[in-house]
Design a protein around this motif. Structure first.
Motif, short mmCIF file in Angstrom:
data_model
loop_
_atom_site.label_atom_id
_atom_site.label_comp_id
_atom_site.label_asym_id
_atom_site.label_seq_id
_atom_site.Cartn_x
_atom_site.Cartn_y
_atom_site.Cartn_z
N LEU B 186 0.55 -1.25 -0.25
CA LEU B 186 -0.51 -0.21 0.39
C LEU B 186 0.80 1.54 0.14
CD1 LEU B 186 -2.58 -1.36 2.35
CD2 LEU B 186 -2.59 -1.06 -0.05
N PRO B 187 0.92 1.98 -0.90
CA PRO B 187 1.65 3.07 -1.05
C PRO B 187 2.05 3.71 0.12
CG PRO B 187 0.18 3.37 -2.66
CD PRO B 187 -0.56 2.15 -1.96
N GLY B 188 0.17 4.30 0.64
CA GLY B 188 0.72 5.37 1.95
C GLY B 188 0.94 5.56 3.19
N ARG B 189 1.57 3.85 3.68
CA ARG B 189 1.22 3.36 4.62
C ARG B 189 3.14 3.30 4.71
NH1 ARG B 189 -3.49 5.28 6.85
NH2 ARG B 189 -5.28 4.41 5.38
N PRO B 341 -2.81 9.59 7.33
CA PRO B 341 -2.02 9.72 5.72
C PRO B 341 -2.07 11.70 5.35
CG PRO B 341 -4.00 8.81 5.05
CD PRO B 341 -3.71 8.57 6.25
#
Lengths: 264, 394
Positions: B186-189, B341
């Motif tokens: 998952l890109p934002g974590r 985020p």
């Protein structure tokens, strides 16, 4: 009398026969229903509907002066989309909201940021990414990217509420219905569906309004702060604005390709 | 073989009734959750996965840990483990039942669960997770059941089982790898966005799974006439030791990368877990407890005299299990969401109904485990009994 094994078998056999008998009926219905021979449902386009190859939003941050301006956009959006107002913060649902520069752009801020940027609120919403991680994560295609114009949309009836999309979204743009939202909608807009508990929702760039030739509700309420249009068209207002001004996108390093731009 | 589960001592039935009671209360709580929605949990818009998904993640590890007895026996012909492979396989079955139940109770619309089958989506990691978890459950039931039945009949198990047994070994690795991929892609974590997440998951799985198995072996020895064996327990203890050290090593690699690079997206979550962030730190005491338990367990497991003493070994295994549970079942999932985020800190703690439902799923899993272990130990007792009579007769 307790049903015997024999009775059960009789009933089971009869049900199977009915089930088999129903098949031709269903086929006949399928053949006669729908439009033409295509098995796919055809939706006729509204003649005045707005179309694009890549819908995008440009936020002119220079025009933002007060929190009230953001509030007006939020109000417009949440009213048309039957977004409930929940008192419990944990259960909160929001499609568009105002937040500080350091929250909207967490890797950008520094101590010497301009006074204006430091004080105002930035409107944030779903970025309708060109390469959306939420669509990749969804196990049922309840969240999908519309091929024609790149909008990232949701089928509320297919969503199983696994919330994988919420974990996948790097912008925190998605909300979950932690309880039945209907009692918390002040006035229901009959032109847009309400949701049920247990499903995810988010901004849809007003796909339902575009279809009938209207601009997104937040854009109309934005006092010219928001501009909406087709980035696929080089002559569109959004293309022109981006050509003439320096703009930012949220977390561009993640490769998601957000379609919301901020002119600072 | 099911009949073996139907005749048991008062203690056996007592245990089942207590577990069923807990599961029953939890079922009622779950009905309330279905009626109200997931709002009865501590989850929020920011921390959208919590206790349920964390338990699921931890238990996938326990299930995968079962392979640590299957692999040495079938691939390395380590004969001693032949006695206890069934215990590993049945532990995996019970753990997987809990995993599937935890996913079910976590869904907002569980009645639409089959949409995952009706609209198969190969780009979603959940699609693969569904395949590997159900597949591993199926493999362990088929293999465990048939091998046990063959043992009962005094025959060799069917030849067609062999390929399934071999398949179950990489399959065990796959279940925890895919589960890690749910998070690390998952890109934002930033907290999960690390290639070492899957190896770390496996290391903690191969520590916590066999540690639980050691405890279960000791319990089985105490309450039944079947002795899983001292050599077997000691061999498991060595596996646990290596795996636990690997787990801590991978974690320290993580700490180094975040700490030395000082990239806020990576350091913030660790800071939140161990020191608190912006004045928020409900997990801080838990995480330090977890670390202390695991480090103490390493020391006790490394010292040969302590490891060979079964009482001390039991304590180290319990410490390790609790430590790994806090790390994975409490810290790992919610810390991935804090800060969110937008870099806001909104904390998460499970609510009472949430804990109740969680306990109930564990109870349901232990009902399955108790019944399966009852069958396994009865068969083992029977075959030992047959041998004994033979010896007496001759």
């Amino acid at each position: 009398m307790k049903p015997s094994r024999r009775d059960f078998l009789k009933i089971a056999g009869a049900s199977a026969a009915v089930g088999l008998g129903a098949v031709p009926v269903m086929e006949a219905l399928a053949a006669s229903g729908g439009h033409g021979t295509s098995p796919k449902a055809q939706v006729e386009k509204w003649p005045e509907g707005l179309t694009a190859t890549h819908w995008a939003m440009v936020v002119d941050v220079r025009k933002i002066e007060s929190a009230e301006q953001i509030e007006a956009m939020v109000e417009a959006c949440h009213t048309v989309h039957n977004v409930p107002l929940l008192n419990e913060k944990r259960h909160e649902i929001k499609w568009i909201w105002g937040t500080h520069y350091h929250n909207a752009f967490p890797s950008q801020p520094h101590e010497h940021i301009s006074e204006h940027l430091h004080h105002i609120l930035f409107p944030v919403m779903c970025n309708h990414c060109q390469n959306p991680p939420c669509v990749r994560a969804c196990p049922t295609k309840a969240t999908f990217q519309r091929e024609s114009d790149g909008l990232v949309l949701m089928d509320f009836h297919r969503c199983i509420g696994c919330r994988f999309c919420m974990a996948a979204c790097p912008y925190g743009s998605r909300s979950f219905n932690f309880r039945d939202p209907r009692p918390f909608i002040a006035e229901t807009n009959k032109k847009f569906p309400t949701r049920m508990k247990g499903v995810v929702e988010k901004c849809n760039f007003c796909a339902e309004r575009l279809a009938v030739g209207q601009l997104p509700a937040c854009v109309e309420a934005s006092d010219g702060i928001l501009t909406f249009g087709d980035l696929g068209d080089p002559d569109s207002e959004v293309s022109q604005l981006l050509k003439e001004n320096y703009s930012l996108r949220r977390k561009p390093n993640l490769g998601t390709g957000p379609s919301v731009y901020y002119i600072v | 073989m099911l009949e073996l589960a139907l005749k048991g001592s008062k203690k056996y039935w007592g245990l089942l009734i207590v577990l069923a009671g807990i599961a029953g209360v939890a079922f009622l709580t779950w009905l309330y959750q279905l009626q109200f929605g997931l709002g009865i949990t501590g989850l929020s818009r920011d921390v959208s996965w919590g206790f349920y998904i964390a338990q699921f993640t931890f238990l996938v590890g326990v299930a995968a840990g079962g392979v640590m007895v299957v692999l040495p026996y079938y691939l390395h012909d380590y004969k001693a483990f032949g006695r206890i492979t069934i215990l590993g396989e049945f532990l995996a079955v019970a753990a997987l039942v809990m995993c599937l139940l935890f996913i079910t109770v976590d869904l907002g619309q569980p009645m639409r669960m089959l949409n995952v089958l009706f609209y198969p989506t190969p780009n979603s990691m959940l699609f693969y997770d569904m395949i590997v978890l159900n597949g591993y459950l199926f493999l362990n039931i088929v293999v465990g059941w048939n091998v046990l039945e063959a043992e009962r009949n005094g025959t060799h198990y069917q030849p067609w089982l062999k390929p399934l047994i071999y398949l179950s070994i990489p399959w065990a690795i796959s279940i925890h790898t895919v589960t890690a991929y749910l998070y690390c892609g998952l890109p934002g974590r930033g907290f999960w966005l690390t290639a070492i997440l899957a190896p770390r998951f496996l290391a903690s799985a191969f520590a916590a799974g066999p540690a639980l198995l050691i405890l279960l072996c000791l319990i089985v020895r105490h309450f039944t006439r079947f002795d899983p064996g001292r050599e077997q327990i000691q061999a498991l203890a060595k596996i646990v030791t290596y795996a636990l050290i690997a787990n801590i090593f991978f974690f320290l690699c993580e700490v180094f990368v975040a700490g030395y690079s000082q990239i806020p997206e990576h350091t913030d979550h660790l800071k939140y877990l161990f020191f608190g962030l912006h004045g928020h730190g409900v997990l801080v005491p838990w995480m330090w407890t977890s670390m202390a338990l695991m480090v103490a367990a390493i020391i006790l497991l490394i010292v040969p005299a302590a490891r060979r003493h079964e009482g001390v070994l039991a304590v180290s295994c319990a410490m390790l299990f609790i430590g790994a549970w806090i790390d994975k079942g409490l810290g790992l999932i919610s810390a991935g969401f804090v800060p969110n985020p937008l870099h806001e800190v909104n904390e998460y703690m499970p609510t009472t109904p949430e804990v109740m439902i969680t306990l109930g799923v564990w109870a349901a899993g232990f009902i399955v485990l108790t019944i399966l272990y009852k069958m396994a130990t009865s068969v083992k007792e029977e075959s030992a009994g047959v041998l004994r009579t033979r010896v007496v007769e001759s």
